[in-house]
Design a protein around this motif. Sequence first.
Motif, PDB file in Angstrom:
ATOM      1  N   LEU A  68     -10.134  -0.181  15.346  1.00 15.35           N
ATOM      2  CA  LEU A  68      -9.586  -0.497  14.042  1.00 15.35           C
ATOM      3  C   LEU A  68     -10.711  -0.784  13.065  1.00 15.35           C
ATOM      4  CD1 LEU A  68      -6.615  -2.885  14.977  1.00 15.35           C
ATOM      5  CD2 LEU A  68      -6.477  -0.489  14.307  1.00 15.35           C
ATOM      6  N   GLU A 120      -6.051   3.986   5.715  1.00  8.76           N
ATOM      7  CA  GLU A 120      -6.943   3.258   6.602  1.00  8.76           C
ATOM      8  C   GLU A 120      -7.001   1.768   6.297  1.00  8.76           C
ATOM      9  OE1 GLU A 120     -11.261   4.047   4.567  1.00  8.76           O
ATOM     10  OE2 GLU A 120     -10.539   5.510   5.988  1.00  8.76           O
ATOM     11  N   GLN A 136       2.356  -0.572  16.715  1.00 12.32           N
ATOM     12  CA  GLN A 136       2.290  -0.393  15.269  1.00 12.32           C
ATOM     13  C   GLN A 136       1.041   0.378  14.846  1.00 12.32           C
ATOM     14  OE1 GLN A 136       2.515  -4.361  13.687  1.00 12.32           O
ATOM     15  NE2 GLN A 136       4.650  -4.659  14.291  1.00 12.32           N
ATOM     16  N   LEU A 137       0.164   0.666  15.794  1.00 16.21           N
ATOM     17  CA  LEU A 137      -1.064   1.394  15.497  1.00 16.21           C
ATOM     18  C   LEU A 137      -0.784   2.887  15.458  1.00 16.21           C
ATOM     19  CD1 LEU A 137      -3.414  -0.589  17.862  1.00 16.21           C
ATOM     20  CD2 LEU A 137      -2.917  -1.021  15.462  1.00 16.21           C
ATOM     21  N   GLU A 194      -4.492  -0.093   6.094  1.00 18.92           N
ATOM     22  CA  GLU A 194      -3.402  -0.711   6.848  1.00 18.92           C
ATOM     23  C   GLU A 194      -3.827  -1.057   8.265  1.00 18.92           C
ATOM     24  OE1 GLU A 194       1.096   0.443   8.428  1.00 18.92           O
ATOM     25  OE2 GLU A 194       0.009   1.750   7.042  1.00 18.92           O
ATOM     26  N   TYR A 195      -4.755  -0.284   8.824  1.00 20.16           N
ATOM     27  CA  TYR A 195      -5.126  -0.449  10.214  1.00 20.16           C
ATOM     28  C   TYR A 195      -6.451  -1.197  10.318  1.00 20.16           C
ATOM     29  CZ  TYR A 195      -1.455   2.993  10.756  1.00 20.16           C
ATOM     30  OH  TYR A 195      -0.258   3.646  10.711  1.00 20.16           O
TER      31      TYR A 195
END
Length: 406
Positions: free
Chosen positions: A347, A23, A294-295, A25-26
């Motif tokens: 996000l 998590e 990228q999500l 990363e996002y």
Amino acid sequence: MRPVPLCLLLSLTALGMAAPEDEDEYTWPHRKLPLVQSEQTVYLPRPAFAGEPQGNLRGACGIECQSALPPPSAADLEKLLSYETVYENSTRTFTRVSLRGLAVEPPRNASRPRRRREVYGTDSRFTISDRQFSTAYPFSTTVRLSTGCSGILVSPKHVLTAAHCVHDGKDYLKGAKRLRVGVLTLRSKRGGGRGKGQRKGEGRRREGKGEREGKGEGQGKSGKRKGKKSRSRRSIEADRPAFRWTRVKQTQVPQGWLKDPSGKAVDYDYALLEMKRPHKQKFMDLGVVPSVRQLPAGRVHFSGFDDDRPGQLVYRFCSVTEESGDLLYQHCDSQPGAGGSGIYIRLKEPGKRKWKRKIVAVFSGHHWVDVNGVQQDYNVGVRITPEKYAQICHWLHSNSEECQSA
């Protein structure tokens, strides 16, 4: 598709709330934004308000076309981001803007070829029929326009929507002259006393009428059952959410949408509406992301008032198939009426455990797109780039100092 049961809706909502495995990363990227500043404003002739709402929009510059285009210069962006404002008294102005602090981004790679696929299969939309959900965040941010489109609340008095909902590319639509915004709210509870605005004695007259029906010739108990049935219908109607309509004070449309002979105006298919009265609903913030794909699963969400389900709020989610610098290409099922909806993702906020939804695009609708020389149809979203974010923020606050970061 039939209305969504409450338990299933909770499960579907969780799809947009579940944290990825990594998590950290996002997260929402924090970046310094360019500043849009007004340079000159001039009055224009009053619009004719003679257009009609569009169905399918003209073809968009294809994915390969988008990839091959050189990035616009600062001077080009200043022309595209200059804007018109039309007021409720039909006066109109044009504002020329300047752009400061523009960051040069590397060009995107051309999209890879891909096999043909079926765009429309099983209808994957969900009707939000539960009144508590349809009037609660995030669904409560979706509004209905009197021109037949949808929009999303971005402040206590502003709505973000598609430009084609108010302007056909040449002139303002006929319905834009008396444009209104409908916010879905719960009806007021009336209880057993007099409703607001009800005349004194009106309740007694209605009661007397019911008694006469019940005591009529041959009615007896059947008259009482009829009265109970009528009260039941009134109770059901009272439980249904209703639109609270507000007039629009002014509308702002970017020059990139107006009279564009190149056919690439879809990139600027967005507009901001200012209502005459602020509302008390929770609104949704704007956001900027480098790449939606990228999500996790590249998934986006949006709700709207599709024409084939009158008066009903329709929610959908799907993965973005492809993207360019200005557009998101996807196959979320939709019908006319959903145009102008706010496309959002969820996000994590940097340095916090809290997750937040933000609007990253405006749903433009169905477009024919050139892919390797073949016309394919997509449902297209206009992404909020740093420059568009700066412009919309400038419209919201009229103060560029409040729009330096996202």
